[in-house]
Design a protein around this motif. Structure first.
Motif, PDB file in Angstrom:
ATOM      1  N   ALA A  49       2.881  20.028   5.085  1.00  0.00           N
ATOM      2  CA  ALA A  49       3.111  19.700   6.502  1.00  0.00           C
ATOM      3  C   ALA A  49       2.314  18.485   6.949  1.00  0.00           C
ATOM      4  O   ALA A  49       1.920  18.369   8.114  1.00  0.00           O
ATOM      5  CB  ALA A  49       2.819  20.907   7.395  1.00  0.00           C
ATOM      6  N   ASP A  75       6.195  24.320   6.282  1.00  0.00           N
ATOM      7  CA  ASP A  75       6.311  23.320   7.338  1.00  0.00           C
ATOM      8  C   ASP A  75       5.516  23.726   8.575  1.00  0.00           C
ATOM      9  O   ASP A  75       5.166  24.898   8.758  1.00  0.00           O
ATOM     10  CB  ASP A  75       7.784  23.128   7.717  1.00  0.00           C
ATOM     11  N   ASP A  76       5.244  22.747   9.416  1.00  0.00           N
ATOM     12  CA  ASP A  76       4.612  22.960  10.714  1.00  0.00           C
ATOM     13  C   ASP A  76       5.580  22.460  11.779  1.00  0.00           C
ATOM     14  O   ASP A  76       6.099  21.346  11.677  1.00  0.00           O
ATOM     15  CB  ASP A  76       3.287  22.185  10.786  1.00  0.00           C
ATOM     16  N   ARG A  77       5.837  23.276  12.793  1.00  0.00           N
ATOM     17  CA  ARG A  77       6.881  22.937  13.756  1.00  0.00           C
ATOM     18  C   ARG A  77       6.624  21.601  14.456  1.00  0.00           C
ATOM     19  O   ARG A  77       7.531  20.760  14.565  1.00  0.00           O
ATOM     20  CB  ARG A  77       7.020  24.056  14.792  1.00  0.00           C
ATOM     21  N   ALA A  97       5.738  23.399  19.706  1.00  0.00           N
ATOM     22  CA  ALA A  97       5.477  24.587  18.884  1.00  0.00           C
ATOM     23  C   ALA A  97       6.581  25.630  18.982  1.00  0.00           C
ATOM     24  O   ALA A  97       6.479  26.692  18.357  1.00  0.00           O
ATOM     25  CB  ALA A  97       4.146  25.210  19.273  1.00  0.00           C
ATOM     26  N   SER A 117      10.400  30.590  10.500  1.00  0.00           N
ATOM     27  CA  SER A 117       8.988  30.410  10.161  1.00  0.00           C
ATOM     28  C   SER A 117       8.087  31.072  11.208  1.00  0.00           C
ATOM     29  O   SER A 117       8.451  31.216  12.380  1.00  0.00           O
ATOM     30  CB  SER A 117       8.650  28.918  10.045  1.00  0.00           C
ATOM     31  N   PRO A 119       4.225  30.426  12.553  1.00  0.00           N
ATOM     32  CA  PRO A 119       3.075  29.521  12.420  1.00  0.00           C
ATOM     33  C   PRO A 119       1.870  30.210  11.785  1.00  0.00           C
ATOM     34  O   PRO A 119       1.448  31.288  12.195  1.00  0.00           O
ATOM     35  CB  PRO A 119       2.788  29.122  13.878  1.00  0.00           C
TER      36      PRO A 119
END
Length: 259
Positions: A49, A75-77, A97, A117, A119
């Motif tokens: 990410a 992944d990171d939003r 987010a 996903s 977090p």
């Protein structure tokens, strides 16, 4: 005939291996003598990410076919949106987010992409807002139009213990939603790094093979250097085909790397 190409788990990092394998798959799709209805990349776009990974992924994820990418557990939003924003099919102006939920409305089909996903975690779950949006998409889509629902995490065990522990949970909520919408035709997922086909909520659940590597199944012989994955297996792609009768057929292909 509607053909959707489905790839997953490209895991772009700072090295060249994942990039070369992803480039080979996308080049294969670009050189097809047929216009695909869509190309779906179902999660784990970046390996860590990192913004530089998303920059590299964005440069790779180009072509003449409509493209949809969704996040996975790697992944990171916020970073995903910042790096891949021009590729997204989001509606409205979601918070950085918020779940990255998308809709691609094609000629004769709808592809509803849900962010499974969580977090900071590796397992998956569809937030209430995601299910509510999906319910609206299905309600607003005519009953004679097939809807394919995609996400990263499969909502059922696949008999791969190290993946099943981090699959999508809370799946009974999704199953209840599916029961209300008969034109929900199939579920598409990634995450497992293996081509797989099973059922969920009375529909096909079709899992794309991994691009970066292929998982070793419990009954396969591990190797000392890589006990969990086949690093030398070729990357793969699934082709989901909707015909004039509304029947869905999936074909799996491997793609050579290099040359």
């Amino acid at each position: 005939m509607i053909v959707i190409a489905h790839v997953s788990d490209i895991h772009i990092d700072a090295g060249e291996r994942a990039t070369a394998r992803t480039r080979a798959v996308l080049r294969h799709l670009e050189e097809l003598p047929y216009d695909l209805a869509a190309v779906l990349v179902s999660g784990d776009i970046a390996d860590h990410a990192d913004p530089a990974e998303y920059d590299r992924a964005r440069a790779l994820l180009t072509g003449r076919h409509p493209l949809v990418v969704c996040p996975g557990n790697h992944d990171d939003r916020a970073a995903f949106r910042a790096g891949l924003g021009p590729l997204l099919h989001e509606e409205g102006d979601p918070a950085p987010a918020a779940p990255v939920d998308q809709v691609l409305r094609g000629d004769g089909f709808v592809l509803a992409v849900c962010d499974s996903s969580i977090p900071g975690k590796h397992d998956g779950y569809l937030e209430d807002s995601t299910l509510e949006r999906l319910d609206r998409v299905l309600t607003d889509t005519p009953r004679d139009t097939p809807v394919l629902v995609a996400f990263h995490h499969p909502p059922v065990p696949l008999n791969t213990p190290y993946v099943d522990e981090i699959r999508q949970f809370g799946e009974e909520r999704l199953a209840a939603l599916a029961a209300r919408h008969p034109h929900l035709t199939a579920f598409l997922a990634g995450h497992a790094h293996t081509a797989a086909a099973t059922t969920f909520a009375g529909r096909p659940l079709l899992v794309a093979p991994g691009v970066v590597n292929t998982i070793r199944l419990p009954w396969e012989q591990p190797s000392p250097d890589s006990p969990y994955v086949h690093r030398d297996a070729l990357p793969g792609v699934a082709f989901h085909v909707l015909d004039a009768e509304g029947r869905l057929t999936t074909h799996y292909r491997t793609v050579p790397v290099g040359g």
